[in-house]
Design an enzyme around this catalytic site. Structure first.
Site, PDB file in Angstrom:
ATOM      1  N   GLU A   1      46.340  44.120  41.216  1.00  0.00           N
ATOM      2  CA  GLU A   1      47.651  44.534  40.762  1.00  0.00           C
ATOM      3  C   GLU A   1      47.840  46.103  40.173  1.00  0.00           C
ATOM      4  O   GLU A   1      48.565  46.822  40.294  1.00  0.00           O
ATOM      5  CB  GLU A   1      48.243  43.817  39.576  1.00  0.00           C
ATOM      6  CG  GLU A   1      47.972  43.755  38.074  1.00  0.00           C
ATOM      7  CD  GLU A   1      46.648  43.175  37.891  1.00  0.00           C
ATOM      8  OE1 GLU A   1      46.347  43.128  36.878  1.00  0.00           O
ATOM      9  OE2 GLU A   1      45.891  42.767  39.004  1.00  0.00           O
TER      10      GLU A   1
ATOM     11  N   CYS B   1      41.523  37.786  36.313  1.00  0.00           N
ATOM     12  CA  CYS B   1      41.062  38.000  35.048  1.00  0.00           C
ATOM     13  C   CYS B   1      41.339  37.003  34.036  1.00  0.00           C
ATOM     14  O   CYS B   1      40.733  35.978  34.006  1.00  0.00           O
ATOM     15  CB  CYS B   1      41.345  39.379  34.396  1.00  0.00           C
ATOM     16  SG  CYS B   1      40.031  40.238  33.119  1.00  0.00           S
TER      17      CYS B   1
ATOM     18  N   HIS C   1      41.265  43.251  39.214  1.00  0.00           N
ATOM     19  CA  HIS C   1      42.552  43.396  39.244  1.00  0.00           C
ATOM     20  C   HIS C   1      43.313  44.234  40.591  1.00  0.00           C
ATOM     21  O   HIS C   1      43.302  45.230  40.412  1.00  0.00           O
ATOM     22  CB  HIS C   1      42.963  44.409  37.793  1.00  0.00           C
ATOM     23  CG  HIS C   1      42.812  43.607  36.475  1.00  0.00           C
ATOM     24  ND1 HIS C   1      43.710  43.178  35.823  1.00  0.00           N
ATOM     25  CD2 HIS C   1      41.595  43.465  35.958  1.00  0.00           C
ATOM     26  CE1 HIS C   1      43.098  42.689  34.745  1.00  0.00           C
ATOM     27  NE2 HIS C   1      42.023  42.983  34.794  1.00  0.00           N
TER      28      HIS C   1
END
Length: 226
Positions: A198, A87, A196
């Protein structure tokens, strides 16, 4: 030997701890790196996390690109160090010219936060070797400036050289050209991804655990390199 994965914290980083947790879940050691410190402390790879580095002043990633740590990251990436920008980290990589193109305001001018389907297009990078080409994954996207833009020559190069790493499917959340969600440099060690991974590493909190493959892939790459 346990792999050491550096996670950079800029002023305004929001997802550095999430990225560190994802690294920890793979069995690797997350190493905190501070934006004002040029030392990389011998890490085996670096993650530039999501957030709003330096408040997105001027434009997203523009100031972070000149931080002390980035000077070291740029040099190390040129020597083959695996680098992942997520990002805002993707924006920083483009500003640093480690990746081509730019991330601009979403075409609809609204912030988008949703679970997003992607198709993995390239498995030859340091960060995607654990996937199958054409595999569909589901990970969250959350951005206001996630529209990938580049001139036609750059787009042709990315497509022709197989450097589009992932593409949005079943809806483009920000208007990115060619539905691009992630790209890589020519060497395959630097990857920028707008969604994302994660946030998709645990069943309890994510829409899937598909994002974990990004982090396990780099460990396999490092093991193969050794």
């Amino acid at each position: 030997m346990t792999a050491r994965i550096g996670v950079v914290t800029f002023p305004g980083s929001l997802d550095d701890r999430d990225a560190a947790r994802a690294v920890h879940l793979t069995g690797a050691a997350p190493i905190s790196l501070w934006h004002a410190d040029a030392e990389l402390f011998g890490v085996d790879a670096v993650i530039l996390p999501g957030g709003f580095s330096y408040g997105d002043y001027l434009r997203a990633g523009a100031i972070a690109r000149f931080s002390a740590v980035m000077e070291s990251v740029i040099k190390a990436a040129g020597d083959g160090l695996p680098v992942l920008g997520i990002c805002n980290g993707f924006q920083v990589l483009c500003e640093a010219h480690l990746l081509p193109g730019a991330l601009t305001r979403n075409q609809h001018l609204h912030f988008r936060n949703r679970d997003q389907a992607l198709r993995v297009e390239s498995t030859t990078t340091a960060w995607t070797g654990g996937f199958q080409q054409g595999q569909e994954i589901l990970i969250p996207v959350k951005n206001g400036e996630g529209c990938y833009m580049a001139d036609e020559r750059t787009l042709d190069e990315l497509e022709g050289e197989g450097r589009v790493v992932a593409r949005y499917i079943r809806g483009n959340p920000n208007g990115s050209l060619h539905d691009i969600a992630a790209i890589t440099n020519a060497a395959g060690n630097v990857v920028g991804i707008m969604p994302h991974p994660e946030h998709a590493v645990e069943v309890l909190t994510g829409p899937s655990i598909d994002g974990l493959g990004i982090f396990t892939s780099v460990l396999a790459h490092l093991g193969a390199r050794v």
